[in-house]
Design an enzyme around this catalytic site. Structure first.
Site, PDB file in Angstrom:
ATOM      1  N   LYS A  13     -40.911  18.999  -2.543  1.00  0.00           N
ATOM      2  CA  LYS A  13     -42.128  19.769  -2.238  1.00  0.00           C
ATOM      3  C   LYS A  13     -42.504  19.659  -0.757  1.00  0.00           C
ATOM      4  CE  LYS A  13     -44.891  17.646  -5.176  1.00  0.00           C
ATOM      5  NZ  LYS A  13     -43.998  16.612  -5.727  1.00  0.00           N
ATOM      6  N   ARG A  88     -52.558  18.090 -10.010  1.00  0.00           N
ATOM      7  CA  ARG A  88     -51.703  17.151 -10.744  1.00  0.00           C
ATOM      8  C   ARG A  88     -52.219  16.883 -12.148  1.00  0.00           C
ATOM      9  NH1 ARG A  88     -49.445  14.570  -5.730  1.00  0.00           N
ATOM     10  NH2 ARG A  88     -47.691  13.323  -6.369  1.00  0.00           N
ATOM     11  N   ARG A 127     -35.296   7.862   0.667  1.00  0.00           N
ATOM     12  CA  ARG A 127     -36.142   8.715   1.522  1.00  0.00           C
ATOM     13  C   ARG A 127     -36.825   7.871   2.602  1.00  0.00           C
ATOM     14  NH1 ARG A 127     -40.933  12.354  -0.988  1.00  0.00           N
ATOM     15  NH2 ARG A 127     -41.876  10.387  -1.599  1.00  0.00           N
ATOM     16  N   ARG A 160     -41.873   4.736   2.313  1.00  0.00           N
ATOM     17  CA  ARG A 160     -43.196   4.701   1.686  1.00  0.00           C
ATOM     18  C   ARG A 160     -43.257   3.552   0.688  1.00  0.00           C
ATOM     19  NH1 ARG A 160     -44.602  10.784  -0.274  1.00  0.00           N
ATOM     20  NH2 ARG A 160     -45.326   9.586  -2.058  1.00  0.00           N
ATOM     21  N   ARG A 171     -44.373   6.890 -11.482  1.00  0.00           N
ATOM     22  CA  ARG A 171     -44.772   8.226 -11.007  1.00  0.00           C
ATOM     23  C   ARG A 171     -44.137   9.314 -11.866  1.00  0.00           C
ATOM     24  NH1 ARG A 171     -42.839   7.525  -5.097  1.00  0.00           N
ATOM     25  NH2 ARG A 171     -43.485   9.670  -4.747  1.00  0.00           N
TER      26      ARG A 171
HETATM   27  P1  AMP Z   1     -47.306  12.584  -2.890  1.00  0.00           P
HETATM   28  O1  AMP Z   1     -47.214  12.375  -1.422  1.00  0.00           O
HETATM   29  O2  AMP Z   1     -47.688  13.991  -3.279  1.00  0.00           O
HETATM   30  O3  AMP Z   1     -46.111  12.069  -3.638  1.00  0.00           O
HETATM   31  O4  AMP Z   1     -48.557  11.687  -3.380  1.00  0.00           O
HETATM   32  C1  AMP Z   1     -48.554  10.290  -3.228  1.00  0.00           C
HETATM   33  C2  AMP Z   1     -49.601   9.668  -4.114  1.00  0.00           C
HETATM   34  O5  AMP Z   1     -50.914  10.109  -3.736  1.00  0.00           O
HETATM   35  C3  AMP Z   1     -49.507   9.983  -5.597  1.00  0.00           C
HETATM   36  O6  AMP Z   1     -48.550   9.171  -6.273  1.00  0.00           O
HETATM   37  C4  AMP Z   1     -50.932   9.694  -6.045  1.00  0.00           C
HETATM   38  O7  AMP Z   1     -51.171   8.304  -6.120  1.00  0.00           O
HETATM   39  C5  AMP Z   1     -51.738  10.227  -4.886  1.00  0.00           C
HETATM   40  N1  AMP Z   1     -52.065  11.665  -5.047  1.00  0.00           N
HETATM   41  C6  AMP Z   1     -51.617  12.701  -4.279  1.00  0.00           C
HETATM   42  N2  AMP Z   1     -52.093  13.871  -4.728  1.00  0.00           N
HETATM   43  C7  AMP Z   1     -52.867  13.583  -5.807  1.00  0.00           C
HETATM   44  C8  AMP Z   1     -53.615  14.371  -6.720  1.00  0.00           C
HETATM   45  N3  AMP Z   1     -53.656  15.710  -6.623  1.00  0.00           N
HETATM   46  N4  AMP Z   1     -54.285  13.728  -7.706  1.00  0.00           N
HETATM   47  C9  AMP Z   1     -54.248  12.390  -7.815  1.00  0.00           C
HETATM   48  N5  AMP Z   1     -53.555  11.585  -7.006  1.00  0.00           N
HETATM   49  C10 AMP Z   1     -52.855  12.170  -5.999  1.00  0.00           C
END
Ligand code: AMP
Length: 213
Positions: A13, A88, A127, A160, A171
């Site tokens: 994404k 989400r 990554r 990360r 996740r």
């Molecule tokens: P990402 O970078 O999109 O993989 O997001 C990293 C982390 O941020 C996720 O595993 C969640 O802990 C948190 N996070 C990001 N977007 C959301 C969302 N829309 N709702 C809840 N938690 C989020």
């Protein structure tokens, strides 16, 4: 162009969102990036979110909803956006639909990237993100694993905290239980396409552009 890029962690994404944001000159709104910045800066939001994000769990809907409302209603999104990492949950999707309604946006496209769990685990454990230019790379594709292939900086490729195997499994479970049903929920509300995210970055971009154009 108003796009939601949807899919499991590691589906690509962020990588595709960056490419599309550049191509269409629209802001890339990544809720994960917003949270990571807040954590790095130690803001109130960051303090609330840090443990949750590091465990790979979801930050509560009311917090995320507040963030997304502010961003989408801001001037920076008035000519389009690419939303990465939101919605989400069904509650987030429901809120998003009401924001679109309020702003009279009826041209939003949702692109779902599909990938198998094995591919996700392999991609995410290797990554890295360059702390200098923000480029996301896969170590397996690099000859010099200590140098950013985009800006040439050395020693800036960072992992990360939530990209370790146990957290990745968590996740993926959360994706399956809470996020995956969002696709069905939005199916008849937005223009939707499902694209194979396991192909190369260039091939996935080509498939997306083919659909958009
Ligand atoms: P990402 O970078 O999109 O993989 O997001 C990293 C982390 O941020 C996720 O595993 C969640 O802990 C948190 N996070 C990001 N977007 C959301 C969302 N829309 N709702 C809840 N938690 C989020």
């Amino acid at each position: 162009m108003r796009i939601i890029i949807f899919g499991a962690p590691g589906a690509g994404k962020g990588t595709q969102a960056k490419i599309l944001a550049e191509k269409y000159q629209i802001p890339h709104i990544s809720t994960g990036d917003i949270l990571r910045e807040a954590i790095a800066e130690g803001t109130e939001l960051g303090k609330k979110a840090a443990d949750i994000v590091n465990r790979g769990e979801l930050v509560p809907d009311d917090i995320m909803g507040g963030i997304i409302k502010d961003v989408l209603k801001s001037d920076k999104c008035k000519n389009g956006f690419i939303l990465d990492g939101f919605p989400r949950t069904i509650a987030q999707a429901d809120l998003l639909c009401s924001i679109f309604e309020e702003l009279n946006l009826n041209d939003v496209v949702l692109i779902k990237l599909t990938v198998k769990d094995e591919v996700v685990i392999e991609r995410l454990t290797s990554r890295r993100t360059c702390s200098n230019c923000g480029t996301i790379v896969n170590l397996l594709n690099l000859e010099d694993k200590n140098k950013c292939p985009n800006c040439g900086a050395v020693g800036t490729l960072m992992q990360r905290k939530d990209d370790n195997k146990d957290v990745i499994k968590n996740r993926l479970n959360i994706y399956r239980e809470s996020t995956s049903p969002v696709f069905e929920f939005l199916r008849d509300k937005l223009k939707i396409v499902s694209i194979d995210g396991s192909k190369s970055v260039e091939e996935v971009t080509a498939d997306i552009l083919n659909f958009l154009e």
